[in-house]
Structure formats: C-alpha cells, structure tokens
Design a protein around this motif. Structure first.
Motif, PDB file in Angstrom:
ATOM      1  N   PHE A  26      56.666  43.684 -61.962  1.00 16.84           N
ATOM      2  CA  PHE A  26      56.193  44.620 -60.942  1.00 16.84           C
ATOM      3  C   PHE A  26      56.893  45.957 -61.109  1.00 16.84           C
ATOM      4  N   LEU A  27      56.124  47.049 -60.988  1.00 14.50           N
ATOM      5  CA  LEU A  27      56.712  48.393 -61.085  1.00 14.50           C
ATOM      6  C   LEU A  27      56.545  49.176 -59.791  1.00 14.50           C
ATOM      7  N   THR A  28      55.310  49.469 -59.391  1.00 14.07           N
ATOM      8  CA  THR A  28      55.091  50.219 -58.143  1.00 14.07           C
ATOM      9  C   THR A  28      53.809  49.732 -57.462  1.00 14.07           C
ATOM     10  N   TYR A  29      53.693  50.060 -56.172  1.00 13.97           N
ATOM     11  CA  TYR A  29      52.466  49.735 -55.456  1.00 13.97           C
ATOM     12  C   TYR A  29      52.205  50.776 -54.381  1.00 13.97           C
TER      13      TYR A  29
ATOM     14  N   ILE B 180      52.023  47.667 -63.153  1.00 10.13           N
ATOM     15  CA  ILE B 180      52.818  46.597 -63.751  1.00 10.13           C
ATOM     16  C   ILE B 180      53.106  46.931 -65.213  1.00 10.13           C
ATOM     17  N   GLU B 181      53.980  46.140 -65.804  1.00 10.11           N
ATOM     18  CA  GLU B 181      54.278  46.327 -67.217  1.00 10.11           C
ATOM     19  C   GLU B 181      53.033  46.081 -68.070  1.00 10.11           C
TER      20      GLU B 181
ATOM     21  N   VAL C  35      49.275  37.483 -66.029  1.00 14.23           N
ATOM     22  CA  VAL C  35      48.777  38.576 -65.195  1.00 14.23           C
ATOM     23  C   VAL C  35      47.723  38.056 -64.218  1.00 14.23           C
ATOM     24  N   ASP C  36      47.238  38.987 -63.387  1.00 12.75           N
ATOM     25  CA  ASP C  36      46.127  38.748 -62.465  1.00 12.75           C
ATOM     26  C   ASP C  36      46.458  37.679 -61.430  1.00 12.75           C
TER      27      ASP C  36
ATOM     28  N   THR D  70      53.929  52.850 -72.148  1.00 10.68           N
ATOM     29  CA  THR D  70      52.684  52.505 -71.463  1.00 10.68           C
ATOM     30  C   THR D  70      52.947  51.569 -70.289  1.00 10.68           C
ATOM     31  N   SER D  71      52.039  51.576 -69.342  1.00 11.57           N
ATOM     32  CA  SER D  71      52.028  50.606 -68.244  1.00 11.57           C
ATOM     33  C   SER D  71      50.581  50.411 -67.819  1.00 11.57           C
ATOM     34  N   ILE D  72      50.366  49.397 -67.009  1.00 15.20           N
ATOM     35  CA  ILE D  72      49.024  49.050 -66.551  1.00 15.20           C
ATOM     36  C   ILE D  72      48.892  49.377 -65.067  1.00 15.20           C
TER      37      ILE D  72
END
Length: 362
Positions: free
Chosen positions: A101-104, A113-114, A238-239, A47-49
């Motif tokens: 951080f994963l992608t943007y 994000i994770e 987060v946030d 999963t990721s957010i």
C-alpha cells in the motif's frame, strides 16, 4: 464522486499534477472489467499502479457496484503492509506478498500501490522459464498462512459504527456465479433445477461463512510476476476489493478451477495438483479441514467450471460444453454423497490420496 475524471490518462495526469507529482507518463492498463487501472511513471523512472473505482463497472455501465469496495481493499492492504499486523506480511523463504500500500484518496476512490510487474500468472503460465510447480507451492503455502493468521481479522474500519465485521459488497457479489449458474446449465441442455438446488444449499452459506479472511478473487490473473534474472521470482497478490470474511474453501476452489483450466488448455504443467497438495500440507491437521470443508471446495470448483467458461471463453463451443458437463457431474456426485466418484473427478483424481483423508473428519 470526486472532482477529477479518473477514467482516462489525461484526467489522472491532471490530478497528479495538482495533488502529488507531475508524472512522466500515465498508461491505462487493460484487463479487469470493474476498475480503471493505470501504470504511472515518474521522471526518475520509478513506477507505481493507480486504481480508481467508479459506481459502475468499467466494461458494463449498467452494472452498479458500490465504489466503497475500494475502502475495504485499502483496509486489508494497510494491515498487510504493517509490521504490527497479525497477518503474514511475508513468510520466511517465501517470494509471495500482497501488493504494498502506498496512498489512498478516499474522496476520489483512488488507490496507489506498488507495481508488481507487467505479467500475471495466467498470461505467463506458458513461459518455459517459469517453474510452475514452485510457483504453485509458494502460492498455496502463502494462502494457507493468510487463512490461518486471519481467523479473527475484522474488516470493519475504526470509525465504522455498524455491527458487521465483513465486506457486504463482496459477500453479495461472490454469489453471482451461484445465482446465474442456471443460465449455463440451460444453455448446454442440463436441468436448471440442479443450479437452483446448489444455490439454495451452498450459495446461501456465503452470506454467513465466517471462518477467516478470504482474498475473495484468488486466481492467476491477480498474481503478478516480477522475475529478474539475478534474483528469485517475486509474486505479488493484487485486487483485494472483494476481500471478505468467509470460508477458505472458496479461495482454494476458485484458484483450483482456474489452475485446472490453465493445465487443460495451456500445456498441462501441473499447477492444480501441486497447489492442492501444498495447501493441505501447509494447513496441517486443523480442525477446519474435514468433509464439510472439502464439500464446499469441490462445489465451488464445480460451479466455477460450469459457469465461468460460458462467460470467458477458453476454447470452442464443444469444449465449453464438456466443461459444463464436468462441473454438473461433480455437483451431482456431491449431492448424492458419492465420494468415490468425487475423488475420481478431474479436480481430485491426482491428489485423492491426500484429500480422501479429509472425509474422515467432520
């Protein structure tokens, strides 16, 4: 904005199929009034957010908020995820870290994000299995390390031509409670001129504070908990879209206010005191922490206590009235420089031995 409707599950599913991977499931998460947040599960079960920013708030379409706020969150998360960053990606012996951080996708204002877990600290506070004192100490130590390491960190992106090294969106939003404090005071029978004076004297400083990098929304709702049975608890911050350069006193004051409310209404587990003591211990004898810093921290705590419970209910009207009274009294005592009474406030009375020493520094 972009070409996909990223405000619901179907729109994000279509986006992912076209650009990244077919998702096994997409779930819109509750909580937060600004953005659209989803938990995405891949077919392998991982999963990721995903977090998407619109030009208006999710829960108030009349409130415009520049979606470029997401660019600043990405800037700090990239830095915190980099091994070359001067910022504390992790501390030895600490179980606290910023969301990885994963992608943007900048054009779609969509951040990945994770997944830091399914519970935040506010919701999990009453769980008897959680060591709240340990958690408070860990969070304070990590926050102090961030403030110390981020003295000179610039939020300007490499391609930015403006002179500012700050996040103007966050600087503007952060004054919201100061600007509207008069409404809470009027509602509960206090002189709104106190709020005007506090805003002029202290709220105005938020535009020019430049001590260090601040999270900007550091409270238990933005701390996710992953507590597997066979490993130490893991805390994910987060946030970060309200990240800004400012005074560390506001991060401490905001968390202290929400810790005070949790302790007061959900079981008195000691989060406030352990957090405040651990933060001072972690900062050590720095030149920053003195009477001026303590003043700002107390004011920020008091503004939060007097204002936010009138917007986010913790209890009934009578208890809300008492919270406004507590905040107002603390603000009056600060203005009168009655430090004996300030140290006896609900914020400081159990940590006054530690915090009274700050009064002897500038």
């Amino acid at each position: 904005m972009g070409t996909y409707n990223l405000t619901d599950e179907k729109g994000l599913q279509k986006y992912l199929e076209a650009t990244q991977f077919p998702a096994a499931s997409v779930q819109l998460l509750s909580g937060g009034n600004a953005n659209y947040v989803f938990r995405v599960t891949k077919h392998d079960g991982s999963t990721s957010i995903f977090k998407h920013a619109e030009p208006v708030l999710k829960l108030n379409k009349d409130f415009a908020l520049d979606p470029a706020r997401m660019d600043y969150e990405v800037r700090i998360l990239e830095a915190l995820s980099s091994t070359e960053s001067p910022l504390p990606t992790s501390l030895t012996g600490s179980n606290v870290h910023a969301a990885r951080f994963l992608t943007y996708d900048r054009s779609e204002k969509l951040l990945q994000i994770e997944d830091g877990g399914r519970r935040n600290l506010k919701d999990a506070y009453t769980d008897p299995k959680l060591d709240i004192l340990y958690i408070g100490e860990q969070l304070a130590t990590w926050l102090a390390a961030l403030h110390i390491a981020a003295r000179n960190f610039s939020l300007a992106s490499p391609d930015q031509t403006a002179d500012s090294n700050n996040n103007p969106i966050a600087v503007n939003v952060y004054r919201y409670s100061y600007n509207d404090l008069h409404t809470a005071l009027t509602q509960f029978g206090h002189d709104p001129q106190l709020a005007v004076l506090i805003n002029e004297k202290f709220g105005s400083l938020l535009a020019t504070d430049d001590e260090c990098l601040c999270h900007g929304d550091f409270w238990p709702g933005n701390i996710l908990i992953r507590d597997a049975e066979l490993q130490p608890i893991e805390l994910t911050i987060v946030d970060w879209e309200m990240v800004r350069r400012g005074t560390s006193a506001t991060d401490v004051g905001q968390f202290a206010a929400e810790a005070f409310l949790l302790d007061r209404f959900r079981g008195g587990r000691g989060l406030l005191d352990v957090f405040l003591n651990a933060y001072i211990a972690a900062r050590g004898q720095t030149e920053v922490l003195g009477k001026a810093w303590l003043t700002r921290m107390v004011v920020h705590w008091a503004v939060h206590i007097a204002f936010w419970p009138t917007r986010v209910a913790w209890s009934g009207q009578e208890e809300t009235h008492s919270l406004v009274d507590i905040g107002v009294l603390a603000l009056q005592n600060v203005l009168e420089e009655n430090w004996e009474k300030v140290l006896e406030s609900p914020l400081l009375r159990d940590v006054k031995e530690t915090y009274s020493t700050l009064l002897f520094r500038p």
